[in-house]
Design an enzyme around this catalytic site. Structure first.
Site, PDB file in Angstrom:
ATOM      1  N   LEU A 210      33.312  36.670  46.637  1.00 43.51           N
ATOM      2  CA  LEU A 210      34.441  36.487  45.731  1.00 43.51           C
ATOM      3  C   LEU A 210      35.393  37.670  45.781  1.00 43.51           C
ATOM      4  O   LEU A 210      36.616  37.497  45.703  1.00 43.51           O
ATOM      5  CB  LEU A 210      33.929  36.272  44.308  1.00 43.51           C
ATOM      6  CG  LEU A 210      34.997  35.954  43.248  1.00 43.51           C
ATOM      7  CD1 LEU A 210      35.753  34.683  43.617  1.00 43.51           C
ATOM      8  CD2 LEU A 210      34.356  35.810  41.878  1.00 43.51           C
ATOM      9  N   CYS A 211      34.853  38.889  45.929  1.00 43.89           N
ATOM     10  CA  CYS A 211      35.726  40.064  45.953  1.00 43.89           C
ATOM     11  C   CYS A 211      36.669  40.020  47.148  1.00 43.89           C
ATOM     12  O   CYS A 211      37.821  40.465  47.080  1.00 43.89           O
ATOM     13  CB  CYS A 211      34.893  41.345  45.980  1.00 43.89           C
ATOM     14  SG  CYS A 211      33.727  41.434  47.353  1.00 43.89           S
ATOM     15  N   THR A 212      36.181  39.452  48.268  1.00 43.55           N
ATOM     16  CA  THR A 212      37.010  39.365  49.474  1.00 43.55           C
ATOM     17  C   THR A 212      38.120  38.346  49.303  1.00 43.55           C
ATOM     18  O   THR A 212      39.289  38.625  49.576  1.00 43.55           O
ATOM     19  CB  THR A 212      36.145  38.991  50.694  1.00 43.55           C
ATOM     20  OG1 THR A 212      35.176  40.010  50.903  1.00 43.55           O
ATOM     21  CG2 THR A 212      37.008  38.851  51.936  1.00 43.55           C
ATOM     22  N   HIS A 215      40.717  39.640  46.512  1.00 45.67           N
ATOM     23  CA  HIS A 215      41.503  40.870  46.632  1.00 45.67           C
ATOM     24  C   HIS A 215      41.927  41.216  48.054  1.00 45.67           C
ATOM     25  O   HIS A 215      43.005  41.774  48.252  1.00 45.67           O
ATOM     26  CB  HIS A 215      40.708  42.049  46.043  1.00 45.67           C
ATOM     27  CG  HIS A 215      40.271  41.827  44.634  1.00 45.67           C
ATOM     28  ND1 HIS A 215      41.177  41.720  43.598  1.00 45.67           N
ATOM     29  CD2 HIS A 215      39.036  41.681  44.081  1.00 45.67           C
ATOM     30  CE1 HIS A 215      40.515  41.519  42.453  1.00 45.67           C
ATOM     31  NE2 HIS A 215      39.221  41.489  42.728  1.00 45.67           N
TER      32      HIS A 215
END
Length: 430
Positions: A210-212, A215
């Protein structure tokens, strides 16, 4: 002396040479003769899926002499299908796959009757499936496989001593492909290993961090995944409906959102085909793999209809990554399979187990997506747009110990979209 082949001018001579003559591969009760081919022509077959595998299956069955075929598929034809789904033409784009495929086969193979059903398999009742002598699956969906597997198991009646009534067993032939790899299997519901007996054969789906995707997106797939897991739940389009990867309007909505995000991060490659592939977790199809697996499935159907040879026992693997390789392994029936056991299972849990730990265990074991758990008195966990008032209570229940919610011997009903029927768990504390 000139030898005359009595089948030389017969339209179905290639098949009749298998059904009318003796063979070393026959099953003990096989009797050569014309009646075997008559059985092929009269047997009712249901083909589920009219895509890459389905087109090959319909062609093979029709050219093998099967004359009574039903095909069910809810999908419509996309231009990306035309490179391998050879029953379709450019003019067919946007039309029902099942209807176009049925019409094409009927037009090309005289005497073959193909009935199309443009709907979901879940839309048909048990009486519909009871009409068929065998079901052949060409699906690209694990939940759909599990659903039809559960349905055919439910159709099996049992004698007073608990043994299955053989006359109610409808064999299922299942084919699947993944790039250069494929498999075919024959399943006798409640007699041999079913889909859920071997659910661990299907690898868990890969998810992007999810962070990839939130962001630092770098790939077109990241843009599509962001719209799917972040934007859709936030904006709740289509009156809060769940995202349906088979709904063209839903796919278009995700595509437009992904295009905007791709433009923002200067990422190229977002198109409709990629969007559909990410939503469905599709691995690019290889036409030759489809041809091999469909041929294997059609051959198994011919064996079942005529007894000319023993069906495979019971799982065929195929790969053509480094040359062509096949092998057959015998999958064992899982005695604790909830489908084969009619949906009732005992489960041993620690008294210090929380509801959250139970749910995580069930999701991993049965490959569930969003399970609902309830007892005869109340719902324990339910996250659904239909019952928004239960969400807060459900989240609070996650941290409770099971011993504070249910008593030893109590039953918990577990339902999920991937299950054809709910599972009843009898709690045994240890």
């Amino acid at each position: 002396m000139v030898s005359v082949d009595p089948l030389a001018t017969e339209r179905w001579r290639s098949i009749r040479r298998l059904t009318d003559r003796d063979t070393a591969y026959k099953v003990p009760w096989f009797n050569p003769g014309p009646k075997n081919f008559e059985a092929v022509q009269n047997v009712k077959v249901l083909v589920i899926g009219a895509g890459g595998l389905g087109c090959e299956l319909l062609k093979n069955l029709a050219l093998s002499g099967f004359r009574s075929i039903d095909v069910i598929d809810m999908d419509t034809i996309d231009v990306s299908n035309l490179n391998r789904q050879f029953l379709f033409r450019e003019a067919d784009v946007g039309k029902s796959k099942a209807e176009v495929a049925a019409a094409f086969v009927e037009q090309r193979v005289s005497g073959c009757h193909v009935t199309a059903h443009n709907c979901r398999i879940e839309d048909k009742d048990p009486d519909f499936y009871r009409r068929f002598s065998m079901v052949i699956c060409g699906l690209d969906s694990i939940p759909a496989r599990r659903w039809i597997n559960g349905m055919l198991c439910d159709l099996v009646l049992e004698h007073a001593d608990g043994t299955p009534d053989m006359s109610t067993i409808i064999p299922m032939i299942d084919g699947g492909t993944e790039g250069f790899k494929g498999n075919a299997r024959v399943i006798y519901p409640k007699m041999s290993a079913c889909i859920d007996c071997t659910i661990d054969l299907y690898p868990p789906q890969v998810n992007f961090p999810l962070c990839t995707i939130a962001h630092t997106p770098r790939l077109p797939e990241h843009c599509v995944e962001y719209i799917k897991v972040v934007v859709w739940p936030e904006q709740k389009p289509f009156e809060g409906a769940a995202l349906d990867a088979d709904d063209p309007e839903h796919v278009e909505w995700v595509l437009q959102g992904a295009l905007l995000r791709a433009e923002k991060y200067n990422i190229r490659g977002v198109d409709r085909r990629l969007t559909s592939g990410v939503l469905k977790r599709i691995i690019p199809a290889v036409a030759s793999t489809n041809a091999v697996i469909a041929a294997s499935c059609a051959l198994e159907a011919l064996k079942l209809a005529t007894n000319i040879a023993k069906p495979i026992d019971n799982y065929l693997n195929f790969t053509q990554i480094h040359g062509a390789y096949t092998s057959v392994v015998s999958m064992s029936k899982d005695e604790s399979c909830h489908v084969c056991n009619g949906g009732r299972l005992p489960i041993e849990v620690s008294s210090t187990y929380t509801l959250e730990e139970l749910i995580n265990s069930l999701m991993e074991r049965y490959h569930l997506k969003n399970p609902t758990l309830e007892t005869a008195q109340r719902k324990l966990f339910c996250i659904s747009l239909l019952f928004p008032q239960l969400e807060e209570e459900s989240k609070a229940n996650l941290h409770l110990f099971l011993k504070d919610i249910v008593a030893d011997g109590d039953e918990i009903l577990v339902s999920d979209e991937v299950l054809a029927r709910a599972i009843t768990l009898r709690i045994n504390f240890v």
